[in-house]
Scaffold this active site. Structure first.
Site, short mmCIF file in Angstrom:
data_model
loop_
_atom_site.label_atom_id
_atom_site.label_comp_id
_atom_site.label_asym_id
_atom_site.label_seq_id
_atom_site.Cartn_x
_atom_site.Cartn_y
_atom_site.Cartn_z
N HIS A 84 0.87 -1.18 0.00
CA HIS A 84 0.00 0.00 0.00
C HIS A 84 0.90 1.23 0.00
O HIS A 84 1.07 1.91 1.01
CB HIS A 84 -0.93 0.00 1.21
CG HIS A 84 -2.21 -0.73 0.97
ND1 HIS A 84 -3.14 -0.29 0.04
CD2 HIS A 84 -2.70 -1.86 1.50
CE1 HIS A 84 -4.17 -1.13 0.03
NE2 HIS A 84 -3.93 -2.09 0.90
N TYR B 57 -7.75 8.12 -17.44
CA TYR B 57 -8.76 8.80 -16.63
C TYR B 57 -8.99 10.23 -17.08
O TYR B 57 -8.05 10.92 -17.47
CB TYR B 57 -8.33 8.81 -15.16
CG TYR B 57 -8.06 7.45 -14.57
CD1 TYR B 57 -8.68 6.31 -15.09
CD2 TYR B 57 -7.19 7.29 -13.50
CE1 TYR B 57 -8.43 5.05 -14.54
CE2 TYR B 57 -6.94 6.05 -12.95
CZ TYR B 57 -7.56 4.93 -13.47
OH TYR B 57 -7.31 3.70 -12.94
N ASP C 70 -4.82 2.10 2.01
CA ASP C 70 -5.18 1.49 3.30
C ASP C 70 -5.68 2.56 4.26
O ASP C 70 -6.63 2.33 5.02
CB ASP C 70 -3.99 0.74 3.88
CG ASP C 70 -2.71 1.58 3.94
OD1 ASP C 70 -2.60 2.60 3.23
OD2 ASP C 70 -1.80 1.21 4.70
N GLU D 20 -0.14 8.11 11.70
CA GLU D 20 -1.53 7.62 11.66
C GLU D 20 -2.52 8.50 12.40
O GLU D 20 -3.73 8.28 12.32
CB GLU D 20 -1.58 6.18 12.21
CG GLU D 20 -0.87 5.21 11.28
CD GLU D 20 -0.56 3.88 11.94
OE1 GLU D 20 -0.77 2.82 11.32
OE2 GLU D 20 -0.08 3.90 13.10
#
Length: 388
Positions: free
Chosen positions: A100, A297, A105, A367
């Site tokens: 990741h 995209y 994640d 985090e």
């Protein structure tokens, strides 16, 4: 920096644990079987209606409001990259050659954190909330598949939000802009077919390596001479392969590259000029050149009214108006269907060593930003009257 309320702060450890579990099981696009199983079970365990096997390996959660007049959608991408992890964290990838490395994640953990918050505050929820856990953002593109399957129409979504953790922005800052935020992108392959021969007898061969050098130089003039200089665009050739031995003239060369722009007219102009230039090179060098395009995209274009409202709710002191970024995102497909807003949540922290770019084998982040992401989503729901 985004201030996190006590209720969301109390969920922080759980959100971090979600992210760390997902970080250990990275799966590539349309192969996210273990990831989607985890997401579905988590949503079911907290009492949220779940729809599985969306766009093959995606998951959708649906929460009905108490007096719904609108449906607000949120999207997280769940796939990983074919990158060998080099972070040395105790929760590093268990799968060789997969990681990741783009923060998906974290995006998924944030959206599951929002789901948990809403499950604890169902009595306050006025409108419907649609949680889209989308596969294959990194390619070949899961958003377009979700739209083709009619998910947005089935749940009558009125608008959609999405975010990306971004190491180019200071930790805790929110970066966005109205209009073009991320570029339209496409890939191309160029096959140059000359005539192989002995390096000592060049007059009897057609040297594909010489032709490739001419092609590369000529293609680089497209941006500088064929495109309006105030219209941002990029043409990059990132890979070249050709030749067999030092004394053999190459009969074939392959070039691989990408083009990016914020306006479709500019994007198409680049493609047209590439075709014209390569046709000319065939005549000049007496060779055959094959050009293959793969349109990827569309550009990410933020709804102006949603941006104005977003800044008002989140607070101007927390916002950085960022320049358009040449990276791309298939979130853009949602914005073709309904009003949408995409923003970056900054994770750059030089003091703590969180400096590595997206798609880098050492990419990581503090985090604590995960709770900030949940807080932003909750503030949007509250500020727009979807929740009391």
């Amino acid at each position: 920096m985004i201030q996190v309320c006590k209720e969301i702060e109390n969920l922080s450890d759980e959100i971090i644990n979600i992210r760390r579990y997902l970080h250990q099981i990275p799966e590539l696009g349309f192969e996210e079987y273990e990831t989607s199983k985890y997401i579905a079970k988590y949503l079911e365990d907290i009492g949220i209606k779940v729809y599985k096997n969306v766009a093959k390996t995606g998951v959708v959660g649906y929460i009905r409001g108490n007096n719904p007049k609108r449906t607000v959608a949120f999207r997280a991408d769940i796939d990983a990259l074919p990158v060998e992890e080099n972070t040395k964290v105790p929760y590093c990838s268990k799968y060789l050659g997969k990681m990741h490395a783009c923060g998906h994640d974290g995006h998924t953990a944030i959206l599951l954190g929002l789901a948990k918050y809403l499950s604890l505050n169902k009595d306050k929820l006025r409108d419907n909330v649609l949680l889209i856990f989308q596969p294959a953002e990194e390619g070949p593109g899961g958003a377009e598949v979700i739209i083709r399957e009619g998910i947005l129409k089935k749940f009558k979504a009125d608008c959609i939000y999405g975010l990306h953790l971004y190491p180019e922005v200071e930790e805790g800052k929110v970066a966005l802009r109205s209009g073009p935020l991320m570029a339209q992108t496409g890939e191309f392959d160029i096959y140059i077919y000359g005539k192989s021969g002995h390096g000592a007898i060049p007059q009897n061969a057609v040297d594909s390596i010489i032709i490739s050098a001419d092609v590369i130089n000529s293609l680089q003039t497209i941006i500088s001479r064929s495109i309006n200089p105030i219209k941002p665009a990029v043409l990059t050739i990132g890979r070249i392969e050709g030749g067999e031995r030092r004394n053999v003239i190459a009969g074939k060369v392959v070039l691989e590259g990408t083009i990016r722009a914020f306006e479709e007219s500019v994007y198409n102009k680049i493609k047209d000029r590439m075709i014209e230039i390569l046709k000319g090179k065939e005549i000049v060098h007496n060779c055959k050149i094959e050009l293959i395009f793969r349109d990827m995209y569309p550009p990410v274009n933020n709804d102006e009214n949603m941006v104005i409202r977003f800044i008002d709710i989140i607070g101007r002191e927390n916002i950085e108006i960022i320049d358009p970024q040449m990276i791309s995102e298939d979130y853009s497909y949602y914005q073709r269907e309904l009003p949408g807003l995409f923003f970056f949540l900054g994770v750059r922290n030089e003091k703590e060593g969180y400096i590595y770019p997206l798609h880098n084998s050492q990419f990581n982040f503090n985090e604590r930003v995960l709770a900030m992401g949940v807080q932003i989503y909750v503030n949007l729901l509250k500020g727009n009257g979807h929740i009391s």
